[in-house]
Design a protein around this motif. Structure first.
Motif, PDB file in Angstrom:
ATOM      1  N   TYR A  29     -15.710  40.656 -30.819  1.00  0.00           N
ATOM      2  CA  TYR A  29     -14.955  40.835 -29.738  1.00  0.00           C
ATOM      3  C   TYR A  29     -15.738  41.599 -28.736  1.00  0.00           C
ATOM      4  O   TYR A  29     -15.685  41.429 -27.439  1.00  0.00           O
ATOM      5  N   GLY A  53      -8.237  38.421 -22.784  1.00  0.00           N
ATOM      6  CA  GLY A  53      -6.847  38.879 -23.527  1.00  0.00           C
ATOM      7  C   GLY A  53      -7.089  38.938 -25.037  1.00  0.00           C
ATOM      8  O   GLY A  53      -6.962  39.592 -25.834  1.00  0.00           O
ATOM      9  N   ASP A  54      -7.621  37.687 -25.216  1.00  0.00           N
ATOM     10  CA  ASP A  54      -7.975  37.379 -26.955  1.00  0.00           C
ATOM     11  C   ASP A  54      -8.813  38.385 -27.498  1.00  0.00           C
ATOM     12  O   ASP A  54      -8.686  39.024 -28.590  1.00  0.00           O
ATOM     13  N   LEU A  57      -7.123  41.736 -27.991  1.00  0.00           N
ATOM     14  CA  LEU A  57      -6.140  41.685 -28.887  1.00  0.00           C
ATOM     15  C   LEU A  57      -6.819  41.889 -30.124  1.00  0.00           C
ATOM     16  O   LEU A  57      -6.373  42.778 -31.065  1.00  0.00           O
ATOM     17  N   SER A  61      -5.931  46.315 -28.447  1.00  0.00           N
ATOM     18  CA  SER A  61      -5.469  46.545 -27.014  1.00  0.00           C
ATOM     19  C   SER A  61      -4.553  45.679 -26.597  1.00  0.00           C
ATOM     20  O   SER A  61      -4.690  45.012 -25.672  1.00  0.00           O
ATOM     21  N   LYS A  62      -3.323  45.819 -27.169  1.00  0.00           N
ATOM     22  CA  LYS A  62      -2.108  44.592 -26.993  1.00  0.00           C
ATOM     23  C   LYS A  62      -1.972  45.019 -25.389  1.00  0.00           C
ATOM     24  O   LYS A  62      -1.666  43.797 -24.676  1.00  0.00           O
ATOM     25  N   ALA A  65      -4.609  43.346 -23.211  1.00  0.00           N
ATOM     26  CA  ALA A  65      -4.513  42.153 -23.501  1.00  0.00           C
ATOM     27  C   ALA A  65      -3.468  41.280 -22.695  1.00  0.00           C
ATOM     28  O   ALA A  65      -3.663  40.189 -22.056  1.00  0.00           O
ATOM     29  N   LEU A  66      -2.384  41.873 -22.523  1.00  0.00           N
ATOM     30  CA  LEU A  66      -1.108  41.505 -21.788  1.00  0.00           C
ATOM     31  C   LEU A  66      -1.628  41.170 -20.398  1.00  0.00           C
ATOM     32  O   LEU A  66      -1.139  40.167 -19.676  1.00  0.00           O
ATOM     33  N   TYR A  69      -3.866  38.348 -19.943  1.00  0.00           N
ATOM     34  CA  TYR A  69      -3.048  37.222 -19.977  1.00  0.00           C
ATOM     35  C   TYR A  69      -2.079  36.766 -18.507  1.00  0.00           C
ATOM     36  O   TYR A  69      -2.233  35.694 -18.133  1.00  0.00           O
ATOM     37  N   LYS A  85       1.501  33.634 -25.474  1.00  0.00           N
ATOM     38  CA  LYS A  85       0.929  35.046 -25.682  1.00  0.00           C
ATOM     39  C   LYS A  85       1.772  36.137 -24.910  1.00  0.00           C
ATOM     40  O   LYS A  85       1.878  37.196 -25.546  1.00  0.00           O
ATOM     41  N   LEU A  89       3.883  39.140 -26.770  1.00  0.00           N
ATOM     42  CA  LEU A  89       3.525  40.502 -26.324  1.00  0.00           C
ATOM     43  C   LEU A  89       4.756  41.282 -25.764  1.00  0.00           C
ATOM     44  O   LEU A  89       4.671  42.300 -25.902  1.00  0.00           O
ATOM     45  N   GLU A  92       7.018  42.490 -28.439  1.00  0.00           N
ATOM     46  CA  GLU A  92       6.686  43.445 -29.833  1.00  0.00           C
ATOM     47  C   GLU A  92       7.076  44.648 -29.567  1.00  0.00           C
ATOM     48  O   GLU A  92       7.072  45.407 -28.519  1.00  0.00           O
TER      49      GLU A  92
END
Length: 92
Positions: A29, A53-54, A57, A61-62, A65-66, A69, A85, A89, A92
């Protein structure tokens, strides 16, 4: 290989996106994010923010990433994979 082939191609963004995709598939990544940062800074192209974003993730780092997205969704419209996605997210 990248250093030899890319100078010969006038529009390098599709090639760099493909390289970033390969890096993501290999779970590298950090390399993918480096490529994607350059692409995003250069030109708003479809899938660059999704791929970032992928990568984020994979890095754990959610929230970042959000954001990527959501940017992809706002810039390039309805993409069911991106919408999924974002939904996952958010809950979660």
């Amino acid at each position: 290989m990248e250093q030899k082939a890319l100078p010969l191609i006038p529009d390098k963004i599709p090639c760099r996106l493909a390289l970033a995709d390969i890096e993501l598939r290999q779970n590298d990544y950090k390399s993918a994010m480096n490529l994607l940062r350059g692409i995003i800074a250069e030109k708003p192209v479809a899938n660059a923010h999704r791929m970032m974003g992928d990568a984020l993730l994979l890095a754990g780092s959610k929230q970042d990433a959000l954001k990527e997205y959501r940017t992809e969704y706002e810039m390039h419209g309805n993409n069911p994979a991106v919408q999924e996605k974002i939904g996952l997210l958010n809950y979660e």
